[in-house]
Design an enzyme around this catalytic site. Structure first.
Site, PDB file in Angstrom:
ATOM      1  N   ASP A  62     -11.523   7.593   3.315  1.00 21.27           N
ATOM      2  CA  ASP A  62     -10.790   7.454   4.341  1.00 21.27           C
ATOM      3  C   ASP A  62     -10.503   5.876   4.924  1.00 21.27           C
ATOM      4  OD1 ASP A  62      -8.519   8.071   6.379  1.00 21.27           O
ATOM      5  OD2 ASP A  62      -9.435   7.817   7.812  1.00 21.27           O
ATOM      6  N   LYS A 118       0.995  -0.876  -0.100  1.00 18.13           N
ATOM      7  CA  LYS A 118       0.094  -0.228  -0.383  1.00 18.13           C
ATOM      8  C   LYS A 118       0.857   1.221  -0.061  1.00 18.13           C
ATOM      9  CE  LYS A 118      -2.898   2.500   3.097  1.00 18.13           C
ATOM     10  NZ  LYS A 118      -3.360   2.821   4.521  1.00 18.13           N
ATOM     11  N   ARG A 136      -7.676  -0.121   0.970  1.00 19.23           N
ATOM     12  CA  ARG A 136      -8.602  -1.665   0.906  1.00 19.23           C
ATOM     13  C   ARG A 136      -9.150  -1.251  -0.830  1.00 19.23           C
ATOM     14  NH1 ARG A 136     -12.314  -1.471   5.332  1.00 19.23           N
ATOM     15  NH2 ARG A 136     -10.740  -0.860   6.352  1.00 19.23           N
ATOM     16  N   ASP A 175       1.531   6.148   5.234  1.00 18.00           N
ATOM     17  CA  ASP A 175       0.595   5.644   5.305  1.00 18.00           C
ATOM     18  C   ASP A 175       0.701   4.835   4.017  1.00 18.00           C
ATOM     19  OD1 ASP A 175      -2.091   4.486   5.958  1.00 18.00           O
ATOM     20  OD2 ASP A 175      -2.717   6.184   4.545  1.00 18.00           O
ATOM     21  N   ASP A 190      -2.021  10.461   3.179  1.00 14.34           N
ATOM     22  CA  ASP A 190      -3.467   9.817   3.737  1.00 14.34           C
ATOM     23  C   ASP A 190      -4.160  11.266   4.294  1.00 14.34           C
ATOM     24  OD1 ASP A 190      -6.138   9.344   3.613  1.00 14.34           O
ATOM     25  OD2 ASP A 190      -5.243   7.530   5.201  1.00 14.34           O
ATOM     26  N   GLU A 204      -9.468   4.164   2.562  1.00 15.78           N
ATOM     27  CA  GLU A 204      -8.534   3.540   1.451  1.00 15.78           C
ATOM     28  C   GLU A 204      -7.926   2.762   0.867  1.00 15.78           C
ATOM     29  OE1 GLU A 204      -5.133   4.847   2.655  1.00 15.78           O
ATOM     30  OE2 GLU A 204      -7.885   5.671   3.422  1.00 15.78           O
ATOM     31  N   LYS A 210      -9.686  13.405   8.139  1.00  6.66           N
ATOM     32  CA  LYS A 210      -9.564  12.904   9.565  1.00  6.66           C
ATOM     33  C   LYS A 210      -9.337  14.048  10.154  1.00  6.66           C
ATOM     34  CE  LYS A 210      -6.360   9.437   8.189  1.00  6.66           C
ATOM     35  NZ  LYS A 210      -6.224   7.983   8.713  1.00  6.66           N
TER      36      LYS A 210
END
Length: 498
Positions: free
Chosen positions: A348, A266, A352, A289, A271, A350, A278
């Site tokens: 959020d 990933k 996956r 991230d 993010d 995201e 967030k």
């Protein structure tokens, strides 16, 4: 840091070894290691123990100068606990204290003559890796983006390990150095600010690794991703000005017909949460991230240096998750590469969404196994803290064997994982009235529902998922990337290569 092996025997004794400093072990029961005994001809080490100048408690040190009968300028006494057969924890504590002491003395070279072959339930390979990785950690710098660099670390620059000089120890040392170098790359990428470490930056790092280690590297851009119908991945990029990058890196060190191991990382380089924004405090840490992507690149750095005899393919889906007028909205429905439709209830969640298309793409390689690595859920931190990565696989004989293999690699590396469940009951939580799947589940078991979501895209091969949200970086005063799970992944691949 430069490492070597220095074997001692009756002709080449530790008393005649010339070095800036030699580290030897002492114990709480007033006993000395074999190396310490050899250097204690005048009884100075015994006297230091008896006087209480050093207790032998694990992690304590005492520096002695001009020891009679020793050719080395200094001897560093290192406490390793209560027993001559050293526990793993005591050994690690002693190594850490040794390396810390090395940074504060005037010597440039050292010999570590701790009992590397006598750690309970560990072999010399583990001990060598413990020293090498600890040494890298002790000198790792985080000032790359400072205008005024921190003062250069003083002390030891060359370390010789007092172990038998044979093919096995030479291989263990080479592997330890390669893994430590891979961890350094992973940490450097994680710590770099998100305005510099963009998806394009990750792609350029992959290309440089390709040049350095003769990897085949391919970088797919938006038009190619659109042609592949990676609409789930692309939905995450909609709000960002940074172009997405889909990176494929190949180390084909095995036989041509051997099925590869595929690592999927990933790579969300920042993010914000997107429209599901967030909270502000701590959002700066969302530069981490891309920890999964960084660990894939770090692992490739390691296996390239080792020239591992195994076919390994890395896939990195990289983009930013930003809010804007173009950003994907909660309630939007997208069609993934494998045709499943997804209702995006929370932007959020995201990771996956980019991984599911990357996992579908992995099918084309007919893999022996696929492992995805992602800073996927805060819920994994709630479950496991910052000690172990979360491990998920399907529950059948093949996947249980894969889980055991990964767990064993983590234990060997000291980079441990813990298996958590997935199953149809978690898929039930992902049901949507309007699409095949929702991207978040009903409350409870958020790490498990995230893994269950990914499992829907992996049914054509053997697969495991590592949630590294709690292990990829540290917060607070020690803020910084950890380099995990490069040791786990590297050891897994070393075992696979035989």
């Amino acid at each position: 840091m430069d490492f070597s092996i220095k074997a001692f025997d009756t002709k080449n004794t530790i008393t005649s070894a010339k070095a800036g400093v030699i580290a030897v072990a002492v114990f709480e029961n007033k006993k000395l290691s074999q190396a310490a005994k050899a250097l204690d001809g005048a009884g100075e080490i015994t006297a230091a123990l008896k006087s209480g100048d050093i207790t032998g408690k694990a992690g304590t040190t005492l520096l002695l100068r001009g020891l009679k009968g020793a050719s080395a300028e200094r001897v560093l006494l290192v406490g390793l606990g209560s027993d001559e057969t050293v526990s793993e924890k005591s050994f690690a504590s002693g190594v850490s204290a040794t390396l810390k002491a090395f940074t504060a003395i005037g010597a440039s070279d050292a010999i570590i003559a701790l009992p590397l072959t006598e750690v309970k339930e560990r072999d010399v390979n583990w001990a060598i890796r413990c020293v090498v990785q600890g040494a890298h950690e002790s000198v790792f710098r985080t000032d790359a983006q400072k205008s005024k660099k921190d003062p250069a670390a003083a002390g030891v620059k060359k370390i010789a390990l007092a172990v038998p000089n044979n093919a096995a120890t030479k291989l263990a040392l080479a592997q330890a150095v390669a893994i430590a170098n891979g961890m350094d790359l992973t940490k450097e990428l994680g710590n770099t600010s998100a305005n510099v470490c963009t998806p394009t930056h990750l792609a350029n790092v992959a290309k440089q690794l390709g040049k350095d280690f003769k990897f085949d590297v391919e970088v797919l851009d938006r038009k190619q991703l659109e042609a592949l119908k990676m609409n789930s991945f692309l939905s995450v990029t909609n709000g960002s000005e940074q172009p997405p990058k889909f990176i494929v890196i190949k180390h084909m060190g095995g036989k041509a017909k051997d099925a590869p191991v595929v690592l999927v990382g990933k790579g969300i380089t920042f993010d914000t949460g997107g429209i599901s924004l967030k909270p502000g405090p701590g959002m700066d840490e969302m530069k981490y991230d891309m920890g999964g992507a960084a660990s894939v690149l770090g692992t490739f750095r390691a296996i390239g240096e080792m020239n591992l005899k195994l076919n390994v393919i890395g896939i990195i889906a990289s983009c930013e998750n930003m809010p804007s007028g173009r950003a994907t909205k909660p309630g939007d429905i997208v069609t993934s590469m494998n045709g499943l439709t997804i209702e995006i209830l929370n932007t959020d969640a995201e990771g996956r969404l980019i991984l599911c298309d990357a996992l579908t793409y992995a099918e084309r390689f007919n893999p022996a196994a696929v492992i995805d690595i992602a800073t996927l859920t805060g819920a994994c931190i709630v479950a496991l803290g910052h000690h172990k990565s979360g491990l998920f696989t399907r529950d059948d004989d093949v996947h249980n064997a894969l889980a055991d293999e990964i767990m064993a690699a983590g234990k060997t590396a000291g980079d441990t994982a813990w298996r958590l469940p997935i199953g149809e009951e978690y898929n039930e939580q992902l049901k949507s009235n309007f699409a095949d799947l929702a991207n978040i589940g009903s409350p409870g078991g958020a790490s498990c529902t995230a893994a269950a979501f990914l499992e829907n895209f992996t049914r054509k091969y053997t697969w495991a998922h590592l949630d590294i949200a709690g292990t990829a970086w540290k917060s607070g005063a020690a803020k910084g990337a950890t380099g995990r799970p490069v040791p786990l992944l590297s050891n897994f691949l070393i075992k696979r290569a035989g």
